[in-house]
Design an enzyme around this catalytic site. Structure first.
Site, PDB file in Angstrom:
ATOM      1  N   ARG A 144       4.442  -9.525 -11.049  1.00  0.00           N
ATOM      2  CA  ARG A 144       4.404 -10.959 -10.736  1.00  0.00           C
ATOM      3  C   ARG A 144       5.265 -11.241  -9.509  1.00  0.00           C
ATOM      4  O   ARG A 144       6.468 -10.992  -9.513  1.00  0.00           O
ATOM      5  CB  ARG A 144       4.920 -11.789 -11.917  1.00  0.00           C
ATOM      6  CG  ARG A 144       3.891 -12.005 -12.992  1.00  0.00           C
ATOM      7  CD  ARG A 144       4.411 -12.843 -14.133  1.00  0.00           C
ATOM      8  NE  ARG A 144       4.954 -14.131 -13.701  1.00  0.00           N
ATOM      9  CZ  ARG A 144       5.310 -15.086 -14.546  1.00  0.00           C
ATOM     10  NH1 ARG A 144       5.173 -14.917 -15.847  1.00  0.00           N
ATOM     11  NH2 ARG A 144       5.803 -16.227 -14.102  1.00  0.00           N
ATOM     12  N   ARG A 165      11.292  -7.986 -14.996  1.00  0.00           N
ATOM     13  CA  ARG A 165       9.912  -8.315 -15.370  1.00  0.00           C
ATOM     14  C   ARG A 165       9.013  -8.250 -14.133  1.00  0.00           C
ATOM     15  O   ARG A 165       7.870  -7.816 -14.216  1.00  0.00           O
ATOM     16  CB  ARG A 165       9.850  -9.706 -16.019  1.00  0.00           C
ATOM     17  CG  ARG A 165       8.462 -10.088 -16.515  1.00  0.00           C
ATOM     18  CD  ARG A 165       8.492 -11.342 -17.337  1.00  0.00           C
ATOM     19  NE  ARG A 165       8.492 -12.518 -16.471  1.00  0.00           N
ATOM     20  CZ  ARG A 165       8.556 -13.770 -16.925  1.00  0.00           C
ATOM     21  NH1 ARG A 165       8.673 -13.998 -18.227  1.00  0.00           N
ATOM     22  NH2 ARG A 165       8.530 -14.790 -16.102  1.00  0.00           N
TER      23      ARG A 165
END
Length: 190
Positions: free
Chosen positions: A134, A128
């Site tokens: 992120r 992710r």
């Protein structure tokens, strides 16, 4: 009314599965992070109170968050139910939520706890991190710390719901559809 606490460590797939449950059962997603942001953006009394704490780098007190949840419940009296995501995180918060919901005659139906092996969580979060950019999902030591903090802080909450007979551990390993089917099977029995 169907009130579900969706629970699980970082990377367990709560966001993905919340969407499935919302669509499958017509529930309203109650994410405390989203709620805080929308109350602040709307300039409500509770939003301004929360912003004052956040601007100082402090946690928003439980009473303020419960007040926001109460407002959301009152604004959606005809809802089929709610999915609580990111709240409660402590036993005190769970007790406050129970008080609020029980006063309305709409208690928590169950806590669905996604259970995923640690290495799988790390792999999912690293993946992710690459796709989302992120920063907190790109460093394995930060990820491991987040998982450890989750495990330390949340075990009392799991016990709290177990004592009420409302804790349901769900195998969070496998495909998104396989996990969704496991969740659906439990929710249909609540």
């Amino acid at each position: 009314m169907l009130n579900i606490v969706l629970f699980g460590p970082p990377g367990a797939g709560k966001g993905t599965q919340a969407e499935f449950l919302i669509n499958a059962f017509g529930l309203i997603h109650l994410s405390t992070g989203d709620l805080l942001r929308s109350e602040i953006a709307a300039g409500t009394k509770l939003g301004l109170e929360a912003k004052a704490f956040m601007d100082k780098g402090e946690l928003v007190p439980d009473a303020v968050v419960i007040g926001m949840i109460k407002s959301k419940l009152e604004a959606n009296k005809d809802a089929k139910g709610f999915i609580f995501d990111g709240f409660p995180r402590t036993v005190d918060q769970a007790k406050a939520l129970d008080e609020l919901l029980n006063a309305n005659g709409t208690p928590i139906s169950g806590m669905l706890s996604l259970e995923v092996e640690k290495q799988e969580l790390i792999d999912r979060l690293l993946s992710r991190g690459i796709s989302s950019g992120r920063a907190d999902d790109q460093d394995q030591s930060i990820i491991e710390n987040r998982i450890n903090v989750y495990n330390e802080k949340t075990s009392p909450l799991i016990e709290y719901y177990k004592k009420q007979g409302k804790h349901f551990g769900i195998n969070g390993m496998g495909t998104i559809d396989e996990i969704a089917e496991r969740l659906k099977a439990v929710v249909e029995k609540l």
